[in-house]
Design a protein around this motif. Structure first.
Motif, PDB file in Angstrom:
ATOM      1  N   ASN A 200       0.772  -1.243  -0.026  1.00 24.04           N
ATOM      2  CA  ASN A 200      -0.023   0.010  -0.081  1.00 24.04           C
ATOM      3  C   ASN A 200       0.867   1.314  -0.008  1.00 24.04           C
ATOM      4  O   ASN A 200       0.293   2.336  -0.050  1.00 24.04           O
ATOM      5  CB  ASN A 200      -0.964   0.069   1.112  1.00 24.04           C
ATOM      6  CG  ASN A 200      -0.231  -0.261   2.402  1.00 24.04           C
ATOM      7  OD1 ASN A 200       0.998   0.143   2.831  1.00 24.04           O
ATOM      8  ND2 ASN A 200      -0.882  -0.228   3.689  1.00 24.04           N
ATOM      9  N   TYR A 201       2.166   1.164   0.112  1.00 24.01           N
ATOM     10  CA  TYR A 201       3.068   2.353  -0.048  1.00 24.01           C
ATOM     11  C   TYR A 201       3.342   3.043   1.172  1.00 24.01           C
ATOM     12  O   TYR A 201       3.718   4.195   1.080  1.00 24.01           O
ATOM     13  CB  TYR A 201       2.934   2.883  -1.352  1.00 24.01           C
ATOM     14  CG  TYR A 201       3.046   1.971  -2.501  1.00 24.01           C
ATOM     15  CD1 TYR A 201       4.257   1.555  -3.126  1.00 24.01           C
ATOM     16  CD2 TYR A 201       2.012   1.816  -3.353  1.00 24.01           C
ATOM     17  CE1 TYR A 201       4.290   0.869  -4.137  1.00 24.01           C
ATOM     18  CE2 TYR A 201       1.907   1.031  -4.197  1.00 24.01           C
ATOM     19  CZ  TYR A 201       3.016   0.420  -4.938  1.00 24.01           C
ATOM     20  OH  TYR A 201       3.094  -0.429  -5.738  1.00 24.01           O
ATOM     21  N   ALA A 202       2.435   2.752   2.167  1.00 21.74           N
ATOM     22  CA  ALA A 202       2.480   3.659   3.469  1.00 21.74           C
ATOM     23  C   ALA A 202       3.728   3.271   4.131  1.00 21.74           C
ATOM     24  O   ALA A 202       4.285   2.330   4.019  1.00 21.74           O
ATOM     25  CB  ALA A 202       1.138   3.238   4.255  1.00 21.74           C
ATOM     26  N   LEU A 203       4.181   3.986   4.894  1.00 20.06           N
ATOM     27  CA  LEU A 203       5.483   4.043   5.923  1.00 20.06           C
ATOM     28  C   LEU A 203       4.861   3.704   7.086  1.00 20.06           C
ATOM     29  O   LEU A 203       4.029   4.250   7.620  1.00 20.06           O
ATOM     30  CB  LEU A 203       6.268   5.272   5.696  1.00 20.06           C
ATOM     31  CG  LEU A 203       6.871   5.696   4.338  1.00 20.06           C
ATOM     32  CD1 LEU A 203       7.737   6.620   4.490  1.00 20.06           C
ATOM     33  CD2 LEU A 203       7.678   4.467   3.725  1.00 20.06           C
ATOM     34  N   PRO A 204       5.587   2.955   7.908  1.00 20.70           N
ATOM     35  CA  PRO A 204       5.451   2.718   9.376  1.00 20.70           C
ATOM     36  C   PRO A 204       5.853   3.880  10.227  1.00 20.70           C
ATOM     37  O   PRO A 204       6.284   5.024   9.667  1.00 20.70           O
ATOM     38  CB  PRO A 204       6.433   1.555   9.603  1.00 20.70           C
ATOM     39  CG  PRO A 204       7.592   1.766   8.773  1.00 20.70           C
ATOM     40  CD  PRO A 204       6.984   2.222   7.618  1.00 20.70           C
ATOM     41  N   GLU A 205       5.071   3.954  11.316  1.00 18.53           N
ATOM     42  CA  GLU A 205       5.207   5.138  12.280  1.00 18.53           C
ATOM     43  C   GLU A 205       6.704   5.181  12.622  1.00 18.53           C
ATOM     44  O   GLU A 205       7.411   4.210  12.659  1.00 18.53           O
ATOM     45  CB  GLU A 205       4.293   4.971  13.586  1.00 18.53           C
ATOM     46  CG  GLU A 205       2.824   5.210  13.162  1.00 18.53           C
ATOM     47  CD  GLU A 205       2.212   6.490  12.785  1.00 18.53           C
ATOM     48  OE1 GLU A 205       2.971   7.382  13.198  1.00 18.53           O
ATOM     49  OE2 GLU A 205       1.296   6.192  12.073  1.00 18.53           O
ATOM     50  N   GLY A 206       7.069   6.242  13.020  1.00 24.28           N
ATOM     51  CA  GLY A 206       8.479   6.648  13.436  1.00 24.28           C
ATOM     52  C   GLY A 206       9.347   7.095  12.291  1.00 24.28           C
ATOM     53  O   GLY A 206       8.818   7.728  11.266  1.00 24.28           O
ATOM     54  N   PRO A 207      10.581   7.337  12.762  1.00 30.99           N
ATOM     55  CA  PRO A 207      11.477   7.994  11.726  1.00 30.99           C
ATOM     56  C   PRO A 207      11.505   7.092  10.166  1.00 30.99           C
ATOM     57  O   PRO A 207      11.310   6.024   9.996  1.00 30.99           O
ATOM     58  CB  PRO A 207      12.839   7.783  12.446  1.00 30.99           C
ATOM     59  CG  PRO A 207      12.729   6.626  13.204  1.00 30.99           C
ATOM     60  CD  PRO A 207      11.326   6.498  13.912  1.00 30.99           C
ATOM     61  N   LYS A 208      11.679   7.934   9.295  1.00 30.96           N
ATOM     62  CA  LYS A 208      11.824   7.566   8.019  1.00 30.96           C
ATOM     63  C   LYS A 208      13.143   6.698   7.761  1.00 30.96           C
ATOM     64  O   LYS A 208      14.184   7.488   8.002  1.00 30.96           O
ATOM     65  CB  LYS A 208      11.688   8.835   6.821  1.00 30.96           C
ATOM     66  CG  LYS A 208      10.157   9.370   7.054  1.00 30.96           C
ATOM     67  CD  LYS A 208       9.986  10.429   5.876  1.00 30.96           C
ATOM     68  CE  LYS A 208       8.729  11.052   5.730  1.00 30.96           C
ATOM     69  NZ  LYS A 208       8.563  12.055   5.141  1.00 30.96           N
ATOM     70  N   GLN A 209      13.109   5.843   7.287  1.00 29.88           N
ATOM     71  CA  GLN A 209      14.423   4.856   7.390  1.00 29.88           C
ATOM     72  C   GLN A 209      15.088   4.924   5.845  1.00 29.88           C
ATOM     73  O   GLN A 209      14.345   4.970   4.855  1.00 29.88           O
ATOM     74  CB  GLN A 209      14.069   3.231   7.700  1.00 29.88           C
ATOM     75  CG  GLN A 209      13.655   3.180   9.091  1.00 29.88           C
ATOM     76  CD  GLN A 209      13.548   1.584   9.269  1.00 29.88           C
ATOM     77  OE1 GLN A 209      13.990   0.795   8.576  1.00 29.88           O
ATOM     78  NE2 GLN A 209      12.796   1.508  10.312  1.00 29.88           N
ATOM     79  N   VAL A 210      16.412   5.524   5.994  1.00 31.91           N
ATOM     80  CA  VAL A 210      16.972   5.644   4.417  1.00 31.91           C
ATOM     81  C   VAL A 210      17.964   4.188   4.717  1.00 31.91           C
ATOM     82  O   VAL A 210      18.893   4.242   5.452  1.00 31.91           O
ATOM     83  CB  VAL A 210      17.923   7.019   4.462  1.00 31.91           C
ATOM     84  CG1 VAL A 210      18.788   7.048   3.193  1.00 31.91           C
ATOM     85  CG2 VAL A 210      16.799   8.131   4.464  1.00 31.91           C
ATOM     86  N   MET A 211      17.868   3.385   4.022  1.00 36.36           N
ATOM     87  CA  MET A 211      18.536   2.204   4.019  1.00 36.36           C
ATOM     88  C   MET A 211      19.511   2.098   2.773  1.00 36.36           C
ATOM     89  O   MET A 211      19.266   2.148   1.502  1.00 36.36           O
ATOM     90  CB  MET A 211      17.231   1.003   4.022  1.00 36.36           C
ATOM     91  CG  MET A 211      17.803  -0.276   4.285  1.00 36.36           C
ATOM     92  SD  MET A 211      18.301  -1.224   2.914  1.00 36.36           S
ATOM     93  CE  MET A 211      16.688  -1.623   2.188  1.00 36.36           C
ATOM     94  N   ALA A 212      20.416   1.219   2.882  1.00 37.74           N
ATOM     95  CA  ALA A 212      21.407   0.570   2.015  1.00 37.74           C
ATOM     96  C   ALA A 212      21.565  -0.801   2.316  1.00 37.74           C
ATOM     97  O   ALA A 212      21.762  -1.059   3.505  1.00 37.74           O
ATOM     98  CB  ALA A 212      22.834   1.266   2.052  1.00 37.74           C
TER      99      ALA A 212
END
Length: 411
Positions: A200-212
């Motif tokens: 559904n392309y929604a993000l979880p609650e909390g900080p936005k995770q920038v991931m490698a």
């Protein structure tokens, strides 16, 4: 058919482990395959063979070790004992070791299969002509780079002794045909590891995770990503967590530990360590964006296809092979200049502060990943094996192109 696959396999930490897992997962469902012989490296833990679906018999033959000088003999003994009808090599130039002799000896195996008259396909994820030898961990010495280039050319000829050499990027076909006058090279796309239900392309609650995600230290350097996020934090109010998911490259042991020490002052910086296969969906699912902090490329990117499968926006370096892959297979992302933290900060910011842009990129990448599932890719290989066994002159090249056209990929 009794099909042997020579590959690293989970829980191995050797390169191309994830790709090996999905090759096995989908080849075992091919109706023509009666038995899979998994010729893999030794691991202290059991191999991950807990597939939900049915499938053919899988025989595990742990036959080699990273950097062993005897791999070529042990794998040959395994072939003599198991007597496969055909064999697929899941290869790149540092597959069997980061020491030069073991790495080179392993690449002689396709030639040995040709001598033994075992139908053989070599999937070559990179070609030496497109590898930055310094960034890939070979050597910084220019004279040695020329020597390794000569050795690499010779080893490529041994790999080209395969009945078919498959590459994942179309440009590689032209390079090998022009330089080596090869007539047995085809493009078979990388394919998507999984095609989960559309998110559904929604993000979880909390900080936005920038991931490698990946194996870091050679041409994958995370410092530029950490510094880019710090720049974003300075000029915005965004709550961001930096997630480094994966391990050191075999060529650079201790790299991530050193990074963690040098950037210990950075807040919300998390190193996950090795990510088990069952945890991969969580790592990608929780992320706002997947970043590719590469200084060069060595072929197609499995991580890009994983990001697409889970419907993630991506930030990519503006580098030749990766840009070509994105264009050919329909992926979308924000681009940055490699090793430039300011450029990377701008690219990440365009995604994490603009939810509409993030979702647009995510949907495009999900569509691209779903267009070429691994079930289709393994069927392409099966068609090639059939053509080899039937001694078809052009080993079904046109059939492969039709597959690609059917699935909306440029041939």
């Amino acid at each position: 058919m009794k099909l042997a696959i020579v590959t690293a396999y989970p829980p191995s930490k050797v390169t191309l482990t994830e790709y090996g897992y999905y090759l096995v997962k989908h080849f075992r469902l091919q109706p023509e395959v009666d038995e899979l012989i998994l010729i893999t490296d030794h691991t202290s833990e059991e191999k991950d063979l807990n597939f939900e679906e049915g499938g053919c018999k899988i025989t595990v033959a742990e036959s080699w070790d990273f950097n062993s000088y005897t791999n070529i003999f042990r794998i040959n003994r395994t072939l003599n004992r198991t007597k496969p009808d055909a064999i697929l090599f899941n290869l790149q130039f540092l597959k069997f070791g980061d020491k030069k002799v073991p790495a080179a000896l392993g690449l002689l195996l396709p030639f040995i299969c040709k001598v033994k008259k075992i139908p053989c396909i070599s999937l070559l994820h990179n070609i030496l002509e497109k590898v930055d030898l310094e960034n890939a961990g070979f050597t910084k010495n220019k004279v040695l780079q020329r020597i390794y280039g000569f050795i690499g050319t010779s080893l490529t000829r041994f790999v080209l002794a395969s009945d078919v050499v498959a590459v994942t990027i179309h440009k590689y076909v032209g390079i090998l045909e022009h330089k080596y006058k090869a007539k047995n090279v085809i493009q078979i796309p990388h394919g998507a590891f999984e095609t989960p239900p559309e998110p559904n392309y929604a993000l979880p609650e909390g900080p936005k995770q920038v991931m490698a995600f990946g194996k870091f230290g050679t041409y994958k350097k995370v410092e530029v990503m950490i510094e880019a996020v710090e720049k974003i934090r300075e000029r915005t109010q965004e709550d961001i967590e930096i997630v480094i998911a994966g391990t050191d490259s075999p060529n650079t042991p201790g790299y991530l530990a050193d990074v963690a020490k040098r950037y210990a002052h950075v807040k919300q910086l998390r190193f996950t360590g090795y990510v088990a296969e069952e945890d991969v969906p969580v790592i990608f699912g929780d992320s706002a964006v997947c970043v590719f902090p590469y200084t060069s490329t060595t072929g197609s990117s499995g991580v890009l296809h994983q990001a697409g499968s889970y419907g993630k926006a991506v930030v990519l370096p503006n580098l030749g092979d990766l840009a070509t892959l994105v264009e050919d297979e329909g992926y979308k992302g924000e681009f940055f200049e490699a090793e430039d933290s300011a450029s990377l900060a701008d690219a990440i910011e365009h995604i994490i502060i603009d939810d509409a842009n993030r979702i647009l990129l995510s949907k495009a990448n999900y569509r691209a990943a779903c267009s070429l599932p691994m079930s289709t890719i393994t069927q392409m290989y099966m068609d090639c094996f059939k053509a080899i066994q039937q001694k078809t002159a052009d080993f079904s090249m046109l059939d492969v192109e039709r597959y690609m056209e059917k699935d909306g990929v440029k041939a």
